[in-house]
Design a protein around this motif. Sequence first.
Motif, PDB file in Angstrom:
ATOM      1  N   GLN A 113       0.838  -1.190   0.000  1.00 18.41           N
ATOM      2  CA  GLN A 113       0.000   0.000   0.000  1.00 18.41           C
ATOM      3  C   GLN A 113       0.879   1.248   0.000  1.00 18.41           C
ATOM      4  O   GLN A 113       2.068   1.191   0.275  1.00 18.41           O
ATOM      5  CB  GLN A 113      -0.918  -0.005   1.232  1.00 18.41           C
ATOM      6  CG  GLN A 113      -1.903  -1.167   1.254  1.00 18.41           C
ATOM      7  CD  GLN A 113      -2.743  -1.196   2.523  1.00 18.41           C
ATOM      8  OE1 GLN A 113      -2.204  -1.183   3.625  1.00 18.41           O
ATOM      9  NE2 GLN A 113      -4.051  -1.206   2.378  1.00 18.41           N
ATOM     10  N   SER A 114       0.274   2.380  -0.287  1.00 14.84           N
ATOM     11  CA  SER A 114       1.018   3.628  -0.402  1.00 14.84           C
ATOM     12  C   SER A 114       1.414   4.180   0.962  1.00 14.84           C
ATOM     13  O   SER A 114       1.023   3.642   2.008  1.00 14.84           O
ATOM     14  CB  SER A 114       0.169   4.670  -1.140  1.00 14.84           C
ATOM     15  OG  SER A 114      -0.924   5.071  -0.322  1.00 14.84           O
ATOM     16  N   VAL A 115       2.167   5.264   0.949  1.00 17.99           N
ATOM     17  CA  VAL A 115       2.630   5.926   2.174  1.00 17.99           C
ATOM     18  C   VAL A 115       1.455   6.312   3.070  1.00 17.99           C
ATOM     19  O   VAL A 115       1.576   6.327   4.301  1.00 17.99           O
ATOM     20  CB  VAL A 115       3.474   7.161   1.822  1.00 17.99           C
ATOM     21  CG1 VAL A 115       3.896   7.916   3.074  1.00 17.99           C
ATOM     22  CG2 VAL A 115       4.696   6.763   1.013  1.00 17.99           C
ATOM     23  N   ASP A 116       0.311   6.603   2.472  1.00 14.29           N
ATOM     24  CA  ASP A 116      -0.872   7.023   3.237  1.00 14.29           C
ATOM     25  C   ASP A 116      -1.335   5.963   4.231  1.00 14.29           C
ATOM     26  O   ASP A 116      -2.048   6.268   5.188  1.00 14.29           O
ATOM     27  CB  ASP A 116      -2.032   7.362   2.290  1.00 14.29           C
ATOM     28  CG  ASP A 116      -1.715   8.542   1.390  1.00 14.29           C
ATOM     29  OD1 ASP A 116      -0.904   9.387   1.800  1.00 14.29           O
ATOM     30  OD2 ASP A 116      -2.271   8.608   0.276  1.00 14.29           O
ATOM     31  N   TYR A 117      -0.951   4.709   4.002  1.00 14.92           N
ATOM     32  CA  TYR A 117      -1.413   3.613   4.852  1.00 14.92           C
ATOM     33  C   TYR A 117      -0.383   3.201   5.909  1.00 14.92           C
ATOM     34  O   TYR A 117      -0.585   2.220   6.620  1.00 14.92           O
ATOM     35  CB  TYR A 117      -1.778   2.398   3.992  1.00 14.92           C
ATOM     36  CG  TYR A 117      -3.021   2.598   3.164  1.00 14.92           C
ATOM     37  CD1 TYR A 117      -4.280   2.269   3.663  1.00 14.92           C
ATOM     38  CD2 TYR A 117      -2.942   3.131   1.884  1.00 14.92           C
ATOM     39  CE1 TYR A 117      -5.424   2.454   2.906  1.00 14.92           C
ATOM     40  CE2 TYR A 117      -4.071   3.324   1.110  1.00 14.92           C
ATOM     41  CZ  TYR A 117      -5.312   2.990   1.623  1.00 14.92           C
ATOM     42  OH  TYR A 117      -6.441   3.184   0.862  1.00 14.92           O
ATOM     43  N   LEU A 118       0.701   3.930   6.015  1.00 18.93           N
ATOM     44  CA  LEU A 118       1.705   3.597   7.026  1.00 18.93           C
ATOM     45  C   LEU A 118       1.127   3.771   8.435  1.00 18.93           C
ATOM     46  O   LEU A 118       0.388   4.721   8.699  1.00 18.93           O
ATOM     47  CB  LEU A 118       2.929   4.498   6.867  1.00 18.93           C
ATOM     48  CG  LEU A 118       3.888   4.161   5.716  1.00 18.93           C
ATOM     49  CD1 LEU A 118       4.952   5.239   5.594  1.00 18.93           C
ATOM     50  CD2 LEU A 118       4.523   2.802   5.926  1.00 18.93           C
ATOM     51  N   GLN A 119       1.480   2.874   9.331  1.00 19.17           N
ATOM     52  CA  GLN A 119       1.062   2.996  10.728  1.00 19.17           C
ATOM     53  C   GLN A 119       1.851   4.101  11.418  1.00 19.17           C
ATOM     54  O   GLN A 119       2.991   4.399  11.045  1.00 19.17           O
ATOM     55  CB  GLN A 119       1.300   1.675  11.470  1.00 19.17           C
ATOM     56  CG  GLN A 119       0.460   0.504  11.009  1.00 19.17           C
ATOM     57  CD  GLN A 119       0.813  -0.756  11.779  1.00 19.17           C
ATOM     58  OE1 GLN A 119       1.563  -1.609  11.288  1.00 19.17           O
ATOM     59  NE2 GLN A 119       0.274  -0.898  12.980  1.00 19.17           N
ATOM     60  N   THR A 120       1.267   4.670  12.442  1.00 21.97           N
ATOM     61  CA  THR A 120       2.028   5.571  13.296  1.00 21.97           C
ATOM     62  C   THR A 120       2.793   4.723  14.306  1.00 21.97           C
ATOM     63  O   THR A 120       2.406   3.584  14.599  1.00 21.97           O
ATOM     64  CB  THR A 120       1.106   6.538  14.055  1.00 21.97           C
ATOM     65  OG1 THR A 120       0.232   5.771  14.915  1.00 21.97           O
ATOM     66  CG2 THR A 120       0.277   7.377  13.090  1.00 21.97           C
ATOM     67  N   CYS A 121       3.864   5.254  14.834  1.00 25.11           N
ATOM     68  CA  CYS A 121       4.638   4.492  15.827  1.00 25.11           C
ATOM     69  C   CYS A 121       3.764   4.138  17.033  1.00 25.11           C
ATOM     70  O   CYS A 121       3.812   3.012  17.537  1.00 25.11           O
ATOM     71  CB  CYS A 121       5.855   5.304  16.281  1.00 25.11           C
ATOM     72  SG  CYS A 121       7.074   5.611  14.972  1.00 25.11           S
ATOM     73  N   ALA A 122       2.971   5.089  17.478  1.00 23.99           N
ATOM     74  CA  ALA A 122       2.153   4.902  18.682  1.00 23.99           C
ATOM     75  C   ALA A 122       1.112   3.796  18.528  1.00 23.99           C
ATOM     76  O   ALA A 122       0.661   3.218  19.517  1.00 23.99           O
ATOM     77  CB  ALA A 122       1.468   6.211  19.059  1.00 23.99           C
ATOM     78  N   SER A 123       0.735   3.480  17.295  1.00 21.90           N
ATOM     79  CA  SER A 123      -0.309   2.469  17.079  1.00 21.90           C
ATOM     80  C   SER A 123       0.244   1.043  17.088  1.00 21.90           C
ATOM     81  O   SER A 123      -0.519   0.082  17.095  1.00 21.90           O
ATOM     82  CB  SER A 123      -1.010   2.731  15.739  1.00 21.90           C
ATOM     83  OG  SER A 123      -0.132   2.476  14.656  1.00 21.90           O
ATOM     84  N   ILE A 124       1.563   0.895  17.094  1.00 20.14           N
ATOM     85  CA  ILE A 124       2.188  -0.429  17.087  1.00 20.14           C
ATOM     86  C   ILE A 124       2.367  -0.912  18.529  1.00 20.14           C
ATOM     87  O   ILE A 124       2.871  -0.188  19.374  1.00 20.14           O
ATOM     88  CB  ILE A 124       3.544  -0.379  16.358  1.00 20.14           C
ATOM     89  CG1 ILE A 124       3.347   0.124  14.928  1.00 20.14           C
ATOM     90  CG2 ILE A 124       4.208  -1.753  16.350  1.00 20.14           C
ATOM     91  CD1 ILE A 124       4.627   0.334  14.169  1.00 20.14           C
ATOM     92  N   THR A 125       1.965  -2.146  18.792  1.00 21.58           N
ATOM     93  CA  THR A 125       1.898  -2.611  20.181  1.00 21.58           C
ATOM     94  C   THR A 125       2.949  -3.657  20.564  1.00 21.58           C
ATOM     95  O   THR A 125       3.022  -4.054  21.719  1.00 21.58           O
ATOM     96  CB  THR A 125       0.505  -3.202  20.467  1.00 21.58           C
ATOM     97  OG1 THR A 125       0.250  -4.263  19.517  1.00 21.58           O
ATOM     98  CG2 THR A 125      -0.568  -2.130  20.330  1.00 21.58           C
TER      99      THR A 125
END
Length: 269
Positions: A113-125
């Motif tokens: 997917q494109s850059v728009d779909y990158l996760q934020t750091c805070a959302s990674i658990t």
Amino acid sequence: MIEKIAIALCITIVTSITLNLNEICQCSQLIQEYDCINSSMECSWNFQSKECQDIPCSEILFSSFCIQQSQRCYWANGQCQNFTNCQSLLGSTQSICINQNIYCPASNGTNCQSVDYLQTCASITTSNNCNYYFSAAGVCMWNGQSCVQATSCSQFQGNSTTSCNFSGCQLNYQTKQCQPKLCSQLNGEIQCSQGILTFGPYLNNIIGCYWNYESYTCEEFYPSQMNYMNCYGSSAGTYHWNSKKEKKGDCVSCYQQFLILSIIITMLF
């Protein structure tokens, strides 16, 4: 008034040494023959029209050169192919997707997917998914409790063990400190030309380096110090020589010219 604005923009952009890979020069923007011929097999020089033209994706034989033309090509199954959209690329992880097309760094587990779909750091658990993940804002790291955006090499050092695995950092074996890597620490012309990855926003995070043939050392890229031979290659293809003549001209950003022209057109109309 317009001339003053253009000059101000030149000064602001040209002095920057952080390169934005969203601003890679198109073949048609390379007016200097040397730039075109030196464009990592992505462009070809038409000796009749004296113009630089795209090489068809299918004729680009190496993945590294194909990926440099990610706005029109992608690498898959050992071949360089015409790029259509990120969703058409198969990739279960970020690294698999980036190795096909740098503009498709996200994955839904199956497709890129494109850059728009990158996760934020805070959302990674979890730490496994966090460390060295490229978010749109920058590189992520696990601080022991949560996933945060890395801003310095020293953050990669734990209390009991030394970790300095990010490619933009280097371990000082005397002080045992994880420190930012410098162009002068890169060995050889090939390693030097790749530049240094920083913690900045995705694609806007390369420090340019160039190989000094007189001293045989790697030095930091400053546009004002470049000539027609090292301007394009030392800037990850984001700057070019703005004159057909080798001895007359400047090393300028391809994006800079487009930006100035857009502002001038807007003011005129």
